[in-house]
Structures are given as structure tokens and as C-alpha cells.
Design a protein around this motif. Structure first.
Motif, PDB file in Angstrom:
ATOM      1  N   ALA A 260      -5.581  -9.904   0.611  1.00 15.11           N
ATOM      2  CA  ALA A 260      -5.345  -9.024  -0.534  1.00 15.11           C
ATOM      3  C   ALA A 260      -4.522  -7.808  -0.137  1.00 15.11           C
ATOM      4  N   VAL A 261      -4.865  -7.189   0.985  1.00  9.45           N
ATOM      5  CA  VAL A 261      -4.143  -5.996   1.445  1.00  9.45           C
ATOM      6  C   VAL A 261      -2.693  -6.344   1.774  1.00  9.45           C
ATOM      7  N   SER A 262      -2.476  -7.484   2.429  1.00  9.28           N
ATOM      8  CA  SER A 262      -1.108  -7.870   2.777  1.00  9.28           C
ATOM      9  C   SER A 262      -0.265  -8.084   1.527  1.00  9.28           C
ATOM     10  N   TYR A 263      -0.869  -8.624   0.467  1.00 12.70           N
ATOM     11  CA  TYR A 263      -0.135  -8.825  -0.790  1.00 12.70           C
ATOM     12  C   TYR A 263       0.160  -7.483  -1.458  1.00 12.70           C
ATOM     13  N   LEU A 264      -0.835  -6.610  -1.515  1.00 11.58           N
ATOM     14  CA  LEU A 264      -0.643  -5.310  -2.146  1.00 11.58           C
ATOM     15  C   LEU A 264       0.371  -4.460  -1.391  1.00 11.58           C
ATOM     16  N   LYS A 265       0.402  -4.596  -0.062  1.00 17.56           N
ATOM     17  CA  LYS A 265       1.352  -3.824   0.729  1.00 17.56           C
ATOM     18  C   LYS A 265       2.790  -4.261   0.450  1.00 17.56           C
ATOM     19  N   LYS A 266       2.969  -5.542   0.135  1.00 22.12           N
ATOM     20  CA  LYS A 266       4.299  -6.038  -0.219  1.00 22.12           C
ATOM     21  C   LYS A 266       4.753  -5.519  -1.583  1.00 22.12           C
ATOM     22  N   HIS A 267       3.798  -5.051  -2.387  1.00 23.42           N
ATOM     23  CA  HIS A 267       4.106  -4.629  -3.752  1.00 23.42           C
ATOM     24  C   HIS A 267       3.687  -3.167  -3.942  1.00 23.42           C
ATOM     25  N   GLU A 268       4.407  -2.280  -3.292  1.00 25.29           N
ATOM     26  CA  GLU A 268       4.115  -0.857  -3.429  1.00 25.29           C
ATOM     27  C   GLU A 268       4.332  -0.427  -4.875  1.00 25.29           C
ATOM     28  N   GLY A 269       3.498   0.500  -5.326  1.00 26.12           N
ATOM     29  CA  GLY A 269       3.578   0.934  -6.708  1.00 26.12           C
ATOM     30  C   GLY A 269       2.928  -0.025  -7.679  1.00 26.12           C
ATOM     31  N   ASN A 270       2.048  -0.913  -7.171  1.00 20.92           N
ATOM     32  CA  ASN A 270       1.348  -1.860  -8.043  1.00 20.92           C
ATOM     33  C   ASN A 270       0.376  -1.124  -8.970  1.00 20.92           C
ATOM     34  N   PHE A 271      -0.186  -1.859  -9.907  1.00 18.03           N
ATOM     35  CA  PHE A 271      -1.058  -1.256 -10.915  1.00 18.03           C
ATOM     36  C   PHE A 271      -2.227  -0.519 -10.279  1.00 18.03           C
ATOM     37  N   LEU A 272      -2.855  -1.132  -9.279  1.00 16.04           N
ATOM     38  CA  LEU A 272      -4.002  -0.517  -8.618  1.00 16.04           C
ATOM     39  C   LEU A 272      -3.607   0.780  -7.928  1.00 16.04           C
ATOM     40  N   GLU A 273      -2.433   0.799  -7.308  1.00 16.85           N
ATOM     41  CA  GLU A 273      -1.972   2.002  -6.629  1.00 16.85           C
ATOM     42  C   GLU A 273      -1.615   3.105  -7.624  1.00 16.85           C
ATOM     43  N   LYS A 274      -0.946   2.735  -8.700  1.00 14.48           N
ATOM     44  CA  LYS A 274      -0.533   3.727  -9.695  1.00 14.48           C
ATOM     45  C   LYS A 274      -1.721   4.395 -10.370  1.00 14.48           C
ATOM     46  N   HIS A 275      -2.772   3.630 -10.614  1.00  9.86           N
ATOM     47  CA  HIS A 275      -3.910   4.143 -11.380  1.00  9.86           C
ATOM     48  C   HIS A 275      -5.165   4.266 -10.514  1.00  9.86           C
ATOM     49  N   CYS A 276      -4.994   4.480  -9.208  1.00 11.27           N
ATOM     50  CA  CYS A 276      -6.124   4.450  -8.278  1.00 11.27           C
ATOM     51  C   CYS A 276      -7.180   5.513  -8.601  1.00 11.27           C
ATOM     52  N   ARG A 277      -6.747   6.698  -9.011  1.00 10.11           N
ATOM     53  CA  ARG A 277      -7.733   7.751  -9.287  1.00 10.11           C
ATOM     54  C   ARG A 277      -8.581   7.429 -10.509  1.00 10.11           C
ATOM     55  N   LEU A 278      -7.940   6.957 -11.570  1.00 10.01           N
ATOM     56  CA  LEU A 278      -8.686   6.587 -12.774  1.00 10.01           C
ATOM     57  C   LEU A 278      -9.618   5.410 -12.504  1.00 10.01           C
ATOM     58  N   ILE A 279      -9.126   4.420 -11.751  1.00  6.62           N
ATOM     59  CA  ILE A 279      -9.950   3.248 -11.426  1.00  6.62           C
ATOM     60  C   ILE A 279     -11.146   3.649 -10.579  1.00  6.62           C
ATOM     61  N   PHE A 280     -10.918   4.500  -9.597  1.00  7.11           N
ATOM     62  CA  PHE A 280     -12.010   4.926  -8.713  1.00  7.11           C
ATOM     63  C   PHE A 280     -13.082   5.685  -9.491  1.00  7.11           C
ATOM     64  N   ILE A 281     -12.676   6.657 -10.294  1.00  7.36           N
ATOM     65  CA  ILE A 281     -13.648   7.456 -11.056  1.00  7.36           C
ATOM     66  C   ILE A 281     -14.404   6.574 -12.042  1.00  7.36           C
ATOM     67  N   SER A 282     -13.702   5.659 -12.688  1.00 10.68           N
ATOM     68  CA  SER A 282     -14.339   4.781 -13.674  1.00 10.68           C
ATOM     69  C   SER A 282     -15.372   3.876 -13.022  1.00 10.68           C
ATOM     70  N   LEU A 283     -15.004   3.260 -11.887  1.00 10.81           N
ATOM     71  CA  LEU A 283     -15.932   2.342 -11.215  1.00 10.81           C
ATOM     72  C   LEU A 283     -17.103   3.094 -10.594  1.00 10.81           C
ATOM     73  N   LEU A 284     -16.840   4.279 -10.047  1.00  8.15           N
ATOM     74  CA  LEU A 284     -17.922   5.078  -9.484  1.00  8.15           C
ATOM     75  C   LEU A 284     -18.934   5.447 -10.556  1.00  8.15           C
ATOM     76  N   THR A 285     -18.436   5.872 -11.714  1.00  7.89           N
ATOM     77  CA  THR A 285     -19.316   6.217 -12.831  1.00  7.89           C
ATOM     78  C   THR A 285     -20.082   4.993 -13.323  1.00  7.89           C
ATOM     79  N   LEU A 286     -19.385   3.873 -13.442  1.00  9.80           N
ATOM     80  CA  LEU A 286     -20.025   2.631 -13.899  1.00  9.80           C
ATOM     81  C   LEU A 286     -21.147   2.206 -12.960  1.00  9.80           C
TER      82      LEU A 286
END
Length: 375
Positions: free
Chosen positions: A195-221
Motif C-alpha cells: 500500500a505504501v509503495s503504491y501511495l508513494k508513486k501517487h503523491e498528492g493522492n486523496f488520502l494525502e490531500k485530506h489527511c488531517r480531516l481523515i485523521f480527525i474524523s477517524l479518531l473521533t469515530l
């Protein structure tokens, strides 16, 4: 800034080392929760209170810390062409020697009635007993050269399909079917690498762009899920054993939401934590494996096996975390203080071990040079 300069700047930054430190603090806090009271995660099954909330908030992210370690390693290894096998050898002997030293400390300190059986186990560590993470990491590290060739040779479509299939049968299946898969933790580590090798090939992916919102949302959940499960099970009279299974499934399983939580936190440190190069942070980060080895030794967390104490030596008999949970209004502060104390103490021990090993190596090197010079 050129691409080469950007890469060099990233290498010089200590943000990933700082993340290693945070990951190990998560692991220590999780072990403090696991081994306190009568052990086996009993604190998380208590009726809801401020102390239960604090335990959920601070002491339930051990597996997130584990995944972060593998993410960081995979981030650098996936674009490399080899591994340093001497690192694996050093980690193996570090674990074994540290286990023997801890056995001697416990034996001569008369903290536990240990004998020849525990000594043999210490000699066979980490192959025989304890330190599941070290065993799994060593196995994963051996597989890395093959994984490197696979992900580097794979075309875009093949890599994406492989990631999709593994995502379904590993972290997704982990969540929707609360059973152990056939792949085990080593399979999860391999999945993280892919997974990391794939994400590293695709810089600026959805997870990277929205990492703060995703982290806060999942932590709260996750926190609402833990609290909701506690209140639900006590309201409807479910057993504490059932509650424990539900809670451990939420935060101690390598399912898809824990994976995403870990990866989003990694991206936060990658893109938003700018501390430059810090020798202090780098030095502390180098001790993190030692922190794990020193504080999570099986002799510190026994539950009556083979005549040993039925309470964990480190977190209960020495630090009395469970007792403070029951009686202390300032338990959250005490809990965090204990976690920090264990981390700092073990980090200092590992620093001294590294210096001692360096000194011994220096002496042997000097002696070998003299033998070569003398006729």
C-alpha cells in the motif's frame, strides 16, 4: 527548489524520527493499559467513568503505533534496491542479550521466582517466546528484497489490482469479519508495504490531500465507538468478556479504519511537521526498538504462569497503574506520567547499551589492529 534538493531536504528532516517516538509512546501506553489491574485488558471493561474515558483516549493506540513503524520503514524501503541484513542480525542479538540481562535483573533482584526454564526462554528470545513484533518484523524484513522487486517491476494496473485485492481480503475482512485471517501479522506488514509503495508513486493522492480531516474524523469515530460500546454493553447486561472482544476489535485489530488512521497521521507528519534536522530527536528515535524490548519483556507482564506473580511486575507491582485507576482523581495525569517515565527510562537504558556495545566494538577493533601490526 529542484527535485534532488527537495529529496535531500526530506532526508535531513527529523519529522519521521519524531513520529517513531510518538508511535512508541502509543505502544507503551497501550501496554500500560493491557498489563495494569489484573491484566489482560481489564481496565477497558470497567463501567464508564472519567478514568475509563482517559484510558480509551490515551491507552488504545498501540496497534496504530505498530502500523506507523511499518509505514515509515516501508516508505524508505520500497524505493530502495536492497536491505542491510546486518540490521536484522543486530536486532535479533539485541533482543536476545537484553532478555538475558532482564532475566538476571529479575533473578538477582528477587522480583520473580525465575529459574532455568525462564533463562532458556531468554536465550531463545525472540524465536521462542515474547516480542511478537520483533519476530514478525524480522520475517517481514527478510521478505523485503522480494517485495522491492515486485512493486518496482509491477506496472500501474497490476499494482493497483494487487492492492485492491489485498485491501479486501486483509483490512476490510478484518473489520467486517472479526476473525483472524490466515495471513497473520506478517501478512498485514506485507500489505502495508504494498500500500505504501503504491501511495508513494501517487503523491498528492486523496488520502494525502485530506489527511488531517481523515485523521480527525477517524479518531473521533473510534472514541465514540469505544464509549458507545461500553455504555451499550453495560446498559443491556452483556458480559465484560464480550465487551472486551468488541473494544479490542475496534482498536487492536489491523482493520481498514486503523490502517487509514495510521496512514493519515503519517501524511500529517510528512507534510505539516517541519522541525528540520534535530540530533536530539534522531538520537531518541534510535532507541525506540530498545524501549520496546526493555519494557515489554515477558517477565514484566506475567499473569501467574509457572509460579510467577499474577500481577504484572512493571505497570502494576512497581507503578500501581491499576490501583490509581480505581482511586485517583488525577489518574489521567498519573497514567501519562507513568508512560513517559517508562519511555525515558528505557530510552536511557538503550542509549547506554548502544554506547557500551560501541565501546566494546572499538576495543576489539583496536586489539585486532595491534595483532596485525605486531610481528
Amino acid at each position: 527548489m529542484s527535485v534532488n534538493k527537495a529529496k535531500n531536504s526530506l532526508k535531513r528532516s527529523s519529522n519521521f524520527e519524531l513520529l517513531r517516538i510518538l508511535a512508541m509512546l502509543m505502544i507503551v501506553a497501550s501496554h500500560a493499559t493491557q498489563h495494569s489491574g489484573s491484566g489482560a485488558w481489564t481496565l477497558i471493561t470497567k463501567p464508564f467513568s472519567l478514568n475509563v474515558f482517559a484510558t480509551y483516549l490515551f491507552g488504545t493506540y498501540g496497534q496504530t503505533g505498530v502500523i506507523l513503524f511499518i509505514i515509515i520503514s516501508s516508505w524508505f524501503l520500497c524505493t530502495s534496491n536492497s536491505i542491510h541484513i546486518n540490521k536484522a542480525v543486530r536486532l535479533y542479538f539485541q533482543t536476545m542479550i537484553s532478555s538475558v540481562l532482564i532475566f538476571l535483573f529479575v533473578k538477582f533482584g528477587d522480583f520473580e521466582p525465575v529459574g532455568i526454564k525462564e533463562f532458556i526462554k531468554a536465550l531463545l528470545t525472540p524465536v521462542y517466546s515474547g516480542y511478537w513484533f520483533i519476530r514478525t518484523y524480522l520475517l517481514f524484513y527478510i521478505l523485503v528484497p522480494f517485495l522491492q522487486k515486485a512493486v518496482q517491476a509491477a506496472d500501474e494496473i497490476t499494482h493497483r489490482k494487487l492492492l485492491l485485492v489485498l485491501t479486501i481480503i486483509l483490512p476490510v475482512l478484518h473489520f467486517f469479519l472479526p476473525i483472524s485471517t490466515e495471513f497473520g501479522s506478517a501478512g498485514d506488514f506485507v500489505y502495508i508495504f504494498i500500500a505504501v509503495s503504491y501511495l508513494k508513486k501517487h503523491e498528492g493522492n486523496f488520502l494525502e490531500k485530506h489527511c488531517r480531516l481523515i485523521f480527525i474524523s477517524l479518531l473521533t469515530l473510534m472514541q465514540f465507538s469505544l464509549l458507545g460500546a461500553n455504555l451499550f454493553c453495560y446498559h443491556f447486561g452483556f458480559s465484560t468478556e464480550f465487551l472486551k472482544k468488541v473494544l479490542l476489535h475496534i482498536y487492536a485489530c489491523h482493520h481498514i479504519f486503523v490502517m487509514l488512521l495510521s496512514m493519515s497521521l503519517f501524511y500529517i507528519f510528512k507534510n505539516y511537521v517541519k522541525i528540520g534536522n534535530s540530533k536530539t530527536v534522531n538520537a531518541i528515535a534510535k532507541t525506540t526498538f530498545g524501549v520496546y524490548i526493555f519494557h515489554e519483556n515477558p517477565l514484566y507482564s506475567s499473569y501467574g504462569e509457572n509460579g510467577l506473580s499474577d500481577k504484572a511486575l512493571l505497570f502494576e507491582r512497581w507503578l500501581h497503574v491499576g490501583e490509581h485507576f480505581e482511586t485517583d482523581a488525577f489518574y489521567p495525569l498519573y497514567f501519562l506520567s507513568c508512560v513517559l517515565f517508562v519511555f525515558v527510562s528505557c530510552s536511557l537504558l538503550e542509549f547506554l547499551r548502544q554506547r557500551m556495545c560501541g565501546f566494546v566494538g572499538y576495543v576489539f577493533k583496536k586489539l585486532s589492529i595491534k595483532k596485525m601490526v605486531l610481528p
